[in-house]
Structure formats: structure tokens, C-alpha cells
Write a protein that holds these residues in place. Structure first.
Motif, mmCIF file in Angstrom:
data_model
loop_
_atom_site.group_PDB
_atom_site.id
_atom_site.type_symbol
_atom_site.label_atom_id
_atom_site.label_comp_id
_atom_site.label_asym_id
_atom_site.label_seq_id
_atom_site.Cartn_x
_atom_site.Cartn_y
_atom_site.Cartn_z
ATOM 1 N N ARG A 258 0.801 -1.230 0.000
ATOM 2 C CA ARG A 258 0.000 0.000 0.000
ATOM 3 C C ARG A 258 0.836 1.284 0.000
ATOM 4 O O ARG A 258 0.437 2.281 -0.599
ATOM 5 C CB ARG A 258 -0.930 -0.011 1.230
ATOM 6 N N HIS B 299 -2.203 4.385 14.275
ATOM 7 C CA HIS B 299 -2.479 3.561 13.102
ATOM 8 C C HIS B 299 -3.379 2.403 13.512
ATOM 9 O O HIS B 299 -3.378 1.978 14.676
ATOM 10 C CB HIS B 299 -1.192 2.982 12.501
ATOM 11 N N MET C 263 -2.623 -2.229 9.813
ATOM 12 C CA MET C 263 -1.584 -2.089 8.805
ATOM 13 C C MET C 263 -0.300 -2.717 9.326
ATOM 14 O O MET C 263 0.028 -2.622 10.503
ATOM 15 C CB MET C 263 -1.355 -0.606 8.472
ATOM 16 N N GLU C 264 0.415 -3.408 8.428
ATOM 17 C CA GLU C 264 1.750 -3.905 8.724
ATOM 18 C C GLU C 264 2.736 -2.842 8.248
ATOM 19 O O GLU C 264 2.762 -2.512 7.053
ATOM 20 C CB GLU C 264 2.016 -5.229 7.998
ATOM 21 N N ILE C 265 3.533 -2.304 9.149
ATOM 22 C CA ILE C 265 4.437 -1.193 8.834
ATOM 23 C C ILE C 265 5.879 -1.675 8.999
ATOM 24 O O ILE C 265 6.265 -2.136 10.069
ATOM 25 C CB ILE C 265 4.142 0.019 9.732
ATOM 26 N N THR D 78 9.955 -0.671 8.448
ATOM 27 C CA THR D 78 10.917 0.418 8.286
ATOM 28 C C THR D 78 12.274 -0.169 7.941
ATOM 29 O O THR D 78 12.746 -1.112 8.597
ATOM 30 C CB THR D 78 11.006 1.257 9.567
ATOM 31 N N ARG E 101 9.366 -4.299 12.051
ATOM 32 C CA ARG E 101 7.971 -4.541 11.682
ATOM 33 C C ARG E 101 7.072 -4.177 12.860
ATOM 34 O O ARG E 101 7.261 -4.670 13.965
ATOM 35 C CB ARG E 101 7.756 -6.008 11.288
ATOM 36 N N SER F 279 3.028 -4.191 13.726
ATOM 37 C CA SER F 279 1.649 -4.514 13.358
ATOM 38 C C SER F 279 0.719 -3.600 14.131
ATOM 39 O O SER F 279 0.625 -3.687 15.358
ATOM 40 C CB SER F 279 1.334 -5.982 13.676
ATOM 41 N N GLN G 288 9.754 3.705 4.467
ATOM 42 C CA GLN G 288 8.660 3.185 5.287
ATOM 43 C C GLN G 288 7.645 2.529 4.365
ATOM 44 O O GLN G 288 7.191 3.126 3.388
ATOM 45 C CB GLN G 288 8.003 4.266 6.129
ATOM 46 N N TRP H 290 4.111 0.135 3.964
ATOM 47 C CA TRP H 290 2.862 -0.337 4.553
ATOM 48 C C TRP H 290 2.318 -1.485 3.711
ATOM 49 O O TRP H 290 2.251 -1.392 2.476
ATOM 50 C CB TRP H 290 1.807 0.769 4.597
#
Length: 237
Positions: free
Chosen positions: A46, A64, A67-69, A71, A97, A99, A121, A123
Motif C-alpha cells: 500500500r 495507526h 496495517m503492517e508497517i 521500516t 515490523r 503490526s 517506510q 505499509w
């Protein structure tokens, strides 16, 4: 059904751009005030934001959900704090990571008061909503990423990768001049290749820093470089 073979290039100079006093950010896909209906993501991928943050500055606490974020730091160091009680610093070679799941708040700041930080970053939309928020960080030394595709994130967390809640395998590679890496994409799978630094060639297509490529129907990916580079490769359902 056979997939139509295509490689579609997303040129770095065509990305969305946000620039304020402390942040210089390029958006591969629609993000915040930048909206392009033709670039809303690719499969479950995304967001890819290419961020540079000034010394001592950063993103104040914000929230947030679902979403899996991920970095991935390229230069400098990024400081992270969140509502789980996590306090961490992310350096080049680390994969972080987070979540967001049912809801999380966090902040991200340049860890240095004198040097900028440059990071990607990412998503990824999770495979289900309402997950328990969680955090994970692993280090992948440069020798593990040099001249090969090193798995750094995966649904099953295999090979020491961080675990993401989606059918995605994420690889990183540091390429020296004249390196070549190959990847076999299984039927009905898709790939996104993001050039973090340098210049590479993907199946005959030249890609430079900031460029990305959406891959559909190609079984064999060949990534080479004459001058060196750093890439991320996403294998997506």
C-alpha cells in the motif's frame, strides 16, 4: 489462467512529494495529501515512502490501525517509541515490523542531533483486521545481503526474517558493480522491485534510485548492475 507478462516502471521522478522544514518525502503510492487514482498500491503493498528527516526532528506521536508497517533504514538512525512500551533505534541493516492491528500509537525521530536519517517506510495491508498490536526488529548484516537476495520479512518468519501478517516475502540486496541476482517467481505470484540506491537492470529495464517496477507474469527475474545498488524485492500474492 496464464498471467500476461508485464513489467511496469514507476519512475522515481513521477512520485508524489512532500517537503517541509524537517521532512523530504517521496511517495511511490498515494499517501496523505498526495492522491493519484492510478497509483493506490500494488496487490497488498500500500505504501512506500522514501523519507529524509532532519537532525533531531521527526514524526510526533500518532496512531495507526490494521496495517503492517516495515521500516528499512538506508543512512543514519531512526528512534522509535510506541504504546506497547517499545523504545528502539533502527540502523542500516535492520528490519523493523510494527503490526498496528486493533490500534497503536507511535513516534519516530531522527536519533542524531547532527546528521539526517534516510529510510523507507513500507505499509502492507494485513490478511485480517483486529490483530493484537506487536513489534519486531531484526538485524541483517551487510555481508548477509551482499550479492544475494536476503529474506528480511515473511508471513512465516522463516530464515530469521521478521513476521508479517500477509502472504508477502520481502528480500533486500546490496549489489556491487557487476553483481547479478536471480529470482524465480512462482505462477500466479507478483513482484515489486524498489531501487533504494544506485542503478540496476531488471530483465533489460534500467532502473535508478527511487524507481520501482510492478512485475506480472514473469517467471524469472534477473537483476544486475554495472555500478552498484541496493534493492528491495517483494514477492506478493
Amino acid at each position: 489462467m496464464n498471467q500476461v507478462k508485464t513489467i511496469q516502471i514507476r519512475h522515481g521522478n513521477e512520485r508524489g512529494h512532500t517537503k517541509i522544514s524537517w521532512l523530504d518525502s517521496y511517495h511511490t503510492f498515494s499517501f496523505g495529501g498526495y492522491v493519484d487514482p492510478n497509483h493506490m498500491g500494488f496487490r497488498s503493498l500500500r505504501v512506500i515512502n522514501d523519507d529524509r528527516v532532519a537532525p533531531g526532528a521527526g514524526f510526533a506521536t500518532h496512531s495507526h490501525r490494521d496495517m503492517e508497517i516495515i521500516t528499512y533504514v538506508l543512512e543514519g538512525a531512526l528512534e522509535h517509541r510506541d504504546s506497547l512500551g517499545t523504545g528502539a533505534v533502527i540502523y542500516p541493516g535492520d528490519a523493523q515490523r510494527m503490526s498496528a492491528g486493533s490500534g497503536i500509537t507511535h513516534s519516530e525521530f531522527n536519533h542524531s542531533k547532527t546528521k539526517p536519517v534516510h529510510f523507507l517506510q513500507i505499509w502492507i495491508v494485513p490478511d485480517r483486521k483486529g490483530l493484537s498490536p506487536s513489534y519486531e526488529q531484526r538485524t541483517f548484516p551487510s555481508e548477509e545481503r551482499s550479492g544475494i537476495l536476503r529474506l528480511i520479512a515473511a508471513k512465516d518468519g522463516r530464515e530469521g526474517a521478521v513476521t508479517i501478517h500477509q502472504d508477502v516475502d520481502l528480500y533486500a540486496s546490496l549489489l556491487q558493480p557487476n553483481d547479478l541476482v536471480s529470482y524465480h517467481l512462482k505462477p500466479q505470484r507478483y513482484a515489486w522491485v524498489q531501487v533504494a540506491r544506485g542503478v540496476v537492470t531488471l530483465n533489460g529495464h534500467s532502473l535508478k534510485e527511487g524507481d520501482g517496477a510492478a512485475v506480472n507474469g514473469e517467471e524469472q527475474l534477473e537483476i544486475s548492475t554495472d555500478t552498484g545498488g541496493e534493492i528491495l524485492l517483494f514477492d506478493l500474492a
